[in-house]
Motif scaffolding. Structure first.
Motif, PDB file in Angstrom:
ATOM      1  N   PHE A  87       0.851  -1.191   0.000  1.00  0.00           N
ATOM      2  CA  PHE A  87       0.000   0.000   0.000  1.00  0.00           C
ATOM      3  C   PHE A  87       0.884   1.237   0.000  1.00  0.00           C
ATOM      4  O   PHE A  87       2.075   1.165   0.326  1.00  0.00           O
ATOM      5  N   VAL A  88       0.304   2.372  -0.384  1.00  0.00           N
ATOM      6  CA  VAL A  88       1.120   3.545  -0.682  1.00  0.00           C
ATOM      7  C   VAL A  88       0.336   4.827  -0.419  1.00  0.00           C
ATOM      8  O   VAL A  88      -0.896   4.822  -0.387  1.00  0.00           O
ATOM      9  N   ASN A 103      -2.651  13.654  -6.704  1.00  0.00           N
ATOM     10  CA  ASN A 103      -3.316  12.671  -7.559  1.00  0.00           C
ATOM     11  C   ASN A 103      -2.345  12.187  -8.630  1.00  0.00           C
ATOM     12  O   ASN A 103      -1.607  12.989  -9.214  1.00  0.00           O
ATOM     13  N   HIS A 104      -2.352  10.872  -8.880  1.00  0.00           N
ATOM     14  CA  HIS A 104      -1.484  10.279  -9.906  1.00  0.00           C
ATOM     15  C   HIS A 104      -0.011  10.569  -9.620  1.00  0.00           C
ATOM     16  O   HIS A 104       0.800  10.626 -10.544  1.00  0.00           O
ATOM     17  N   GLY A 105       0.334  10.720  -8.367  1.00  0.00           N
ATOM     18  CA  GLY A 105       1.694  11.107  -8.004  1.00  0.00           C
ATOM     19  C   GLY A 105       2.652   9.947  -7.820  1.00  0.00           C
ATOM     20  O   GLY A 105       3.620  10.065  -7.074  1.00  0.00           O
ATOM     21  N   GLY A 106       2.380   8.832  -8.489  1.00  0.00           N
ATOM     22  CA  GLY A 106       3.288   7.693  -8.414  1.00  0.00           C
ATOM     23  C   GLY A 106       2.746   6.513  -7.647  1.00  0.00           C
ATOM     24  O   GLY A 106       3.498   5.601  -7.303  1.00  0.00           O
ATOM     25  N   GLN A 107       1.437   6.506  -7.374  1.00  0.00           N
ATOM     26  CA  GLN A 107       0.878   5.397  -6.583  1.00  0.00           C
ATOM     27  C   GLN A 107       1.099   4.051  -7.244  1.00  0.00           C
ATOM     28  O   GLN A 107       1.606   3.112  -6.620  1.00  0.00           O
ATOM     29  N   ASN A 115      -7.910   1.806  -7.353  1.00  0.00           N
ATOM     30  CA  ASN A 115      -6.540   1.313  -7.499  1.00  0.00           C
ATOM     31  C   ASN A 115      -6.515  -0.199  -7.297  1.00  0.00           C
ATOM     32  O   ASN A 115      -6.567  -0.667  -6.156  1.00  0.00           O
ATOM     33  N   PRO A 116      -6.389  -0.990  -8.370  1.00  0.00           N
ATOM     34  CA  PRO A 116      -6.368  -2.442  -8.231  1.00  0.00           C
ATOM     35  C   PRO A 116      -5.041  -2.989  -7.730  1.00  0.00           C
ATOM     36  O   PRO A 116      -4.939  -4.167  -7.400  1.00  0.00           O
ATOM     37  N   TYR A 117      -4.013  -2.149  -7.683  1.00  0.00           N
ATOM     38  CA  TYR A 117      -2.680  -2.604  -7.296  1.00  0.00           C
ATOM     39  C   TYR A 117      -2.501  -2.688  -5.777  1.00  0.00           C
ATOM     40  O   TYR A 117      -1.650  -3.426  -5.290  1.00  0.00           O
TER      41      TYR A 117
END
Length: 203
Positions: free
Chosen positions: A117-118, A123-127, A160-162
């Protein structure tokens, strides 16, 4: 037999700490034996003291044990947590992962479940790139990556599926219910699939 789960995280200002605690509570409710652990701090005290939120989190988590390779060896499943650093994991978490070479050489990191998890400031900052970078190490372990995917309708809310992720906007967005729900879904999936794996290996 209960699942042994290690949650190993690094957090500077507390966002990742909050998510880690949510996951630990969820896992305990599911009957798992949980070790909540932090990666050792590498930054000098002067740097910590220069940021009030960092200093506050550092003091508030003083009683959380520092992770050791033995904790990973003990665990059936490991969930790693980190803020993003230029689209990659923090140096503190990477330093911990780099201490696992001895266990890797003995094959003791293989056949465990791993997830991540992160948090990011924007937003969209490397997650996603941070989680993918983390999972590169798991492939080298011979570990089994378990992600939340879109296995629950609530995952279409956080998107976020990751793995669980949160945008903290430099501390202006505290961990909210959307993130907590994502954390619970991910943890429950890790516990469920680890239990299934253990049953299969025992058979």
């Amino acid at each position: 037999m209960s699942i042994k789960l290690a949650i190993v995280y690094y957090s500077s200002t507390g966002t990742i700490t909050e998510i880690a605690k949510e996951m630990a509570e969820t896992a305990e409710k599911a009957g798992a034996e949980v070790r909540l652990l932090k990666a050792a701090e590498l930054a000098p005290q002067a740097a910590i003291d220069s940021n009030p939120a960092w200093a506050a989190n550092h003091a508030a988590t003083a009683d959380i044990p520092v992770a050791t390779p033995g904790d990973v060896e003990w665990a059936d499943a490991v969930i790693f947590g980190t803020p993003t650093r230029f689209g990659n994991m923090s140096s503190q978490l990477k330093q911990f992962i780099d201490t696992l070479g001895g266990l890797w050489a003995q094959g003791r990191l293989a056949d465990k479940v791993y997830s991540g998890f992160v948090s990011t400031a924007t937003n969209h900052g490397g997650q996603e790139s941070t989680l993918l970078a983390l999972y590169n190490s798991i492939h080298h372990f011979g570990g089994i990556v378990v992600t939340p995917g879109y296995t629950d309708p609530a995952k279409f809310v956080d998107g976020n599926p990751y793995g669980t992720s949160h945008v903290d906007a430099q501390g202006n967005n505290p961990v909210n219910e959307t993130t907590r729900t994502a954390a619970r879904i991910q943890t429950e999936r890790v516990i469920k699939l680890t239990a299934a794996l253990n049953r299969g290996l025992a058979g």
